[in-house]
Design a protein around this motif. Structure first.
Motif, short mmCIF file in Angstrom:
data_model
loop_
_atom_site.label_atom_id
_atom_site.label_comp_id
_atom_site.label_asym_id
_atom_site.label_seq_id
_atom_site.Cartn_x
_atom_site.Cartn_y
_atom_site.Cartn_z
N GLU A 17 0.83 -1.21 0.00
CA GLU A 17 0.00 0.00 0.00
C GLU A 17 0.86 1.26 0.00
N LEU A 18 1.91 1.26 0.80
CA LEU A 18 2.81 2.42 0.83
C LEU A 18 3.49 2.61 -0.53
N LEU A 19 3.91 1.52 -1.12
CA LEU A 19 4.58 1.61 -2.42
C LEU A 19 3.59 1.99 -3.53
N LEU A 20 2.33 1.60 -3.36
CA LEU A 20 1.31 2.01 -4.33
C LEU A 20 1.12 3.51 -4.30
N VAL A 21 1.01 4.07 -3.10
CA VAL A 21 0.85 5.52 -2.94
C VAL A 21 2.05 6.23 -3.56
N PRO A 35 3.02 11.06 -21.20
CA PRO A 35 1.72 11.64 -21.51
C PRO A 35 0.71 11.40 -20.39
N ALA A 36 -0.23 12.30 -20.25
CA ALA A 36 -1.23 12.23 -19.18
C ALA A 36 -2.07 10.96 -19.28
N LYS A 37 -2.44 10.58 -20.48
CA LYS A 37 -3.27 9.38 -20.66
C LYS A 37 -2.51 8.11 -20.26
N ARG A 38 -1.22 8.08 -20.54
CA ARG A 38 -0.41 6.92 -20.15
C ARG A 38 -0.33 6.84 -18.63
N ALA A 39 -0.18 7.99 -17.99
CA ALA A 39 -0.11 8.03 -16.53
C ALA A 39 -1.43 7.54 -15.94
N SER A 40 -2.53 7.99 -16.50
CA SER A 40 -3.85 7.58 -16.02
C SER A 40 -4.02 6.07 -16.17
N ARG A 41 -3.60 5.54 -17.30
CA ARG A 41 -3.71 4.10 -17.56
C ARG A 41 -2.85 3.30 -16.59
N LYS A 42 -1.62 3.78 -16.34
CA LYS A 42 -0.72 3.10 -15.40
C LYS A 42 -1.32 3.07 -14.00
N ILE A 43 -1.82 4.22 -13.55
CA ILE A 43 -2.40 4.31 -12.21
C ILE A 43 -3.60 3.38 -12.09
N SER A 44 -4.44 3.38 -13.13
CA SER A 44 -5.62 2.52 -13.13
C SER A 44 -5.23 1.05 -13.03
N ARG A 45 -4.23 0.65 -13.78
CA ARG A 45 -3.81 -0.75 -13.77
C ARG A 45 -3.16 -1.13 -12.44
N LEU A 46 -2.42 -0.20 -11.84
CA LEU A 46 -1.82 -0.48 -10.54
C LEU A 46 -2.91 -0.67 -9.48
N MET A 47 -3.91 0.21 -9.50
CA MET A 47 -5.01 0.10 -8.54
C MET A 47 -5.76 -1.23 -8.72
N LYS A 48 -6.00 -1.58 -9.98
CA LYS A 48 -6.69 -2.83 -10.29
C LYS A 48 -5.92 -4.03 -9.74
N GLN A 49 -4.62 -4.00 -9.95
CA GLN A 49 -3.75 -5.09 -9.48
C GLN A 49 -3.77 -5.17 -7.96
N HIS A 50 -3.73 -4.02 -7.32
CA HIS A 50 -3.75 -3.96 -5.85
C HIS A 50 -5.07 -4.49 -5.31
N ASN A 51 -6.16 -4.07 -5.93
CA ASN A 51 -7.49 -4.50 -5.47
C ASN A 51 -7.68 -6.00 -5.68
N ARG A 52 -7.17 -6.53 -6.78
CA ARG A 52 -7.28 -7.97 -7.05
C ARG A 52 -6.51 -8.79 -6.01
#
Length: 88
Positions: free
Chosen positions: A48-52, A68-85
């Motif tokens: 969780e700390l490393l995710l933040v 690019p902003a869209k790449r950053a958004s996609r990366k963050i989304s995928r990291l959150m998805k992985q964390h939640n899974r």
């Protein structure tokens, strides 16, 4: 080799910018990798700390124009998805 002053200046500026962008991209990769390794192990508090931290680094890189902003958004989304899974 460039002969004009302006061309020499552009070469210097490009070298600086390239180095700064490369460092920023490396920082993003390291933060994401650190989170993924912690997330794959069963250490949820560290993950969780490393995710933040990873989200912070990715967002900052996007705001600075390193990625690019869209790449950053996609990366963050995928990291959150992985964390939640992993924590489901």
């Amino acid at each position: 080799m460039a002969h004009h002053k302006s061309a020499l200046k552009r070469i210097k500026q490009t070298a600086k910018k390239t180095a700064r962008n490369r460092a920023g991209r490396t920082k993003v990769k390291k933060a994401v990798r650190a989170f993924r390794t912690a997330n794959s192990s069963s250490d949820t508090s560290a993950a969780e700390l490393l995710l933040v931290n990873a989200i912070k680094v990715v967002s900052k890189a996007a705001s600075k124009g390193v990625i690019p902003a869209k790449r950053a958004s996609r990366k963050i989304s995928r990291l959150m998805k992985q964390h939640n899974r992993a924590n489901a």
